[in-house]
Scaffold this motif. Structure first.
Motif, PDB file in Angstrom:
ATOM      1  N   TYR A 128       2.852  -3.470  -2.761  1.00 11.70           N
ATOM      2  CA  TYR A 128       1.542  -3.281  -2.574  1.00 11.70           C
ATOM      3  C   TYR A 128       0.853  -3.650  -3.935  1.00 11.70           C
ATOM      4  CZ  TYR A 128       3.269  -0.427   1.166  1.00 11.70           C
ATOM      5  OH  TYR A 128       4.082   0.056   2.306  1.00 11.70           O
ATOM      6  N   PRO A 129       0.425  -4.924  -3.921  1.00 10.45           N
ATOM      7  CA  PRO A 129      -0.367  -5.381  -5.177  1.00 10.45           C
ATOM      8  C   PRO A 129      -1.545  -4.907  -5.469  1.00 10.45           C
ATOM      9  CG  PRO A 129      -0.652  -6.883  -3.379  1.00 10.45           C
ATOM     10  CD  PRO A 129       0.438  -5.868  -2.939  1.00 10.45           C
ATOM     11  N   VAL A 162      10.228 -10.237  -8.731  1.00 14.14           N
ATOM     12  CA  VAL A 162      10.222 -11.727  -9.329  1.00 14.14           C
ATOM     13  C   VAL A 162      10.983 -11.883 -10.224  1.00 14.14           C
ATOM     14  CG1 VAL A 162       8.496 -13.573  -9.983  1.00 14.14           C
ATOM     15  CG2 VAL A 162       7.947 -11.623  -7.922  1.00 14.14           C
ATOM     16  N   MET A 163      10.878 -11.247 -11.505  1.00 10.29           N
ATOM     17  CA  MET A 163      11.601 -11.652 -12.703  1.00 10.29           C
ATOM     18  C   MET A 163      13.117 -11.339 -12.584  1.00 10.29           C
ATOM     19  SD  MET A 163       9.158 -12.568 -14.286  1.00 10.29           S
ATOM     20  CE  MET A 163      10.024 -12.981 -15.904  1.00 10.29           C
ATOM     21  N   THR A 164      13.572 -10.483 -11.761  1.00  8.03           N
ATOM     22  CA  THR A 164      15.079 -10.258 -11.490  1.00  8.03           C
ATOM     23  C   THR A 164      15.534 -11.437 -10.658  1.00  8.03           C
ATOM     24  OG1 THR A 164      14.864  -8.018 -11.881  1.00  8.03           O
ATOM     25  CG2 THR A 164      16.729  -8.854 -10.710  1.00  8.03           C
ATOM     26  N   THR A 165      14.921 -11.796  -9.654  1.00  5.01           N
ATOM     27  CA  THR A 165      15.242 -12.771  -8.593  1.00  5.01           C
ATOM     28  C   THR A 165      15.105 -14.179  -9.326  1.00  5.01           C
ATOM     29  OG1 THR A 165      14.531 -11.511  -6.934  1.00  5.01           O
ATOM     30  CG2 THR A 165      15.048 -13.604  -6.542  1.00  5.01           C
ATOM     31  N   PRO A 168       6.482  -3.051  -9.456  1.00  7.16           N
ATOM     32  CA  PRO A 168       7.564  -3.381  -8.624  1.00  7.16           C
ATOM     33  C   PRO A 168       7.741  -4.800  -8.303  1.00  7.16           C
ATOM     34  CG  PRO A 168       6.637  -1.459  -7.601  1.00  7.16           C
ATOM     35  CD  PRO A 168       5.401  -1.995  -8.755  1.00  7.16           C
ATOM     36  N   LEU A 169       6.767  -5.510  -7.934  1.00  4.36           N
ATOM     37  CA  LEU A 169       6.676  -6.940  -7.284  1.00  4.36           C
ATOM     38  C   LEU A 169       6.986  -7.736  -8.836  1.00  4.36           C
ATOM     39  CD1 LEU A 169       6.091  -9.184  -5.641  1.00  4.36           C
ATOM     40  CD2 LEU A 169       3.725  -9.162  -6.265  1.00  4.36           C
TER      41      LEU A 169
END
Length: 417
Positions: A61-62, A73-76, A68-69
């Motif tokens: 939920y931006p 994004v960074m982990t993936t 959380p997003l």
């Protein structure tokens, strides 16, 4: 790159506004009629706690915070860097991002462009693909690459209106939840998004790539970004069903197509959420501005950053469409809505461009040019979509002349980050 609240339509704007206004006028004079029923909505201010499959990273939920997003994004993408040979903690592999906008039948342009780009031979593997509305239907094929071009071509050249919707009686404007039943579109999505495609999306996610789809939660009045790869790779028995319904919801034009109801749980209690076209908030998106904080700081210090190139496919024209407007309520309202849709789509492009420029990200824009002369005479007209697909395909195969900035700013060539 989400920007201000915007609306999107997949129908010709005059037709959509005509039906909407007629529905509103008719509904105003009717009371006590039976309406579609639903389960209770998630209570106010508890939206973030509701879950569909129980996955912690199934959606974001931006507007309520991007942390959380950002982690996802960074982990993936870090996983993707390692998959492509970088040492842990080292980010030196170039990233390619793709945003596919809404546009209804005009989605045939983006589909043709992607297929032609494959033929031309320089289409990259995208590390992040986002889609909204018709762009949500294109995005999974674009994410998986040229191997799925045949299916992408089929969706935009061999389907007709009957593969997408069933018209309801006009009384649906009063007694039902939409003027058309989009169950046929769900069948079309299900036919293409089969177990093999689901497995390929899951593998791409494990390899460090992201597929994000936008919908609108009407109850909470917030945009939702769904993490399709994580859902596909979850192993949950309902994963395929949920993904298909997410794509259906992202393309569900409010009032024209039935909304998609998602059963969710919150603290062990069941509720229902109503989701519609993601274009109610943004017709295209890439990433929230806050995700680039670290990159901007490194640039400020003169430190190296990962090269990033962004591609934006706007499934619409960007030049004004002149028309004589009838001096009647419906004609004026329809023209005004069509103007707002065109302006909002262009503003989304401007925001993405502005953020890309500040982040040192190469910006590349494709859109339907004024040289395309086809006219849409009825919703999802096959001959129109085939002509537009061919238009996009030929330009992609010839090496599309990507714009380095929105056309009102400059026509300079695109630059890679």
């Amino acid at each position: 790159m989400f920007g201000e609240l915007r609306s999107e339509s997949q129908m010709p704007a005059n037709e959509l506004s005509r039906r909407f206004l007629l529905a509103t006028a008719a509904g105003a004079g009717v009371s006590g009629c039976a309406m579609p029923v639903r389960n209770p909505a998630v209570p106010r201010r508890l939206t973030l706690g509701a879950t569909v499959l129980g996955l912690p990273n199934e959606r974001f939920y931006p507007q309520q915070g991007v942390a959380p997003l950002e982690r996802e994004v960074m982990t993936t993408l870090e996983r993707g860097q390692i998959f492509r040979g970088a040492a842990p903690g080292v980010r030196n592999q170039k990233l390619n991002l793709l945003a596919v906008s809404g546009g209804g039948e005009d989605g045939a342009f983006g589909a043709g462009l992607l297929c032609g780009w494959s033929e031309e031979g320089t289409r990259p593997v995208f590390d992040l693909v986002t889609g909204v509305s018709t762009g949500a239907l294109t995005a999974p094929f674009a994410f998986l690459g040229p191997a799925y071009d045949h299916a992408l071509r089929d969706v935009y050249t061999n389907l007709s209106a009957s593969d997408i919707l069933r018209q309801r009686w006009f009384t649906a404007a009063i007694f039902d939840d939409a003027l058309a039943d989009n169950t046929p579109l769900l069948g079309t999505i299900t036919r293409h998004l089969n177990d093999a495609m689901l497995a390929d999306i899951a593998k791409a996610y494990r390899d460090g790539r992201l597929l994000l789809i936008g919908t609108t939660n009407l109850d909470a009045q917030v945009p939702v970004i769904w993490n399709i790869g994580a859902i596909a790779g979850s192993g949950h028995p309902m994963a395929a069903t949920v993904i298909r319904r997410i794509l259906l919801a992202s393309a569900a034009i409010p009032g024209a197509f039935a909304p998609v109801m998602f059963d969710v749980t919150l603290d062990g209690t069941g509720y229902q959420e109503m989701h519609v076209d993601g274009g109610a908030f943004a017709q295209a998106f890439l990433y929230p501005r806050s995700l680039s904080r670290d990159r901007r700081e490194r640039m400020r210090r003169g430190q190296p950053v990962v090269p990033i190139t962004a591609y934006v496919i706007r499934n619409a024209r960007l030049d004004p469409q002149w028309a004589t407007v009838n001096r009647r309520t419906m004609g004026i309202a329809g023209r005004a809505i069509s103007t707002m849709i065109a302006a909002s789509g262009f503003n989304d492009v401007l925001r993405i461009y502005d953020t890309s420029r500040q982040d040192g990200v190469g910006f590349n824009l494709a859109f339907i040019g004024p040289d395309f002369e086809g006219e849409l005479n009825s919703p999802f007209e096959q001959s129109y979509m085939r002509a537009l697909f061919a238009y996009g395909f030929e330009r992609g195969r010839a090496g599309y002349p990507w714009s380095g900035a929105p056309p009102s700013l400059t026509d300079t060539p695109a630059t890679a980050g």
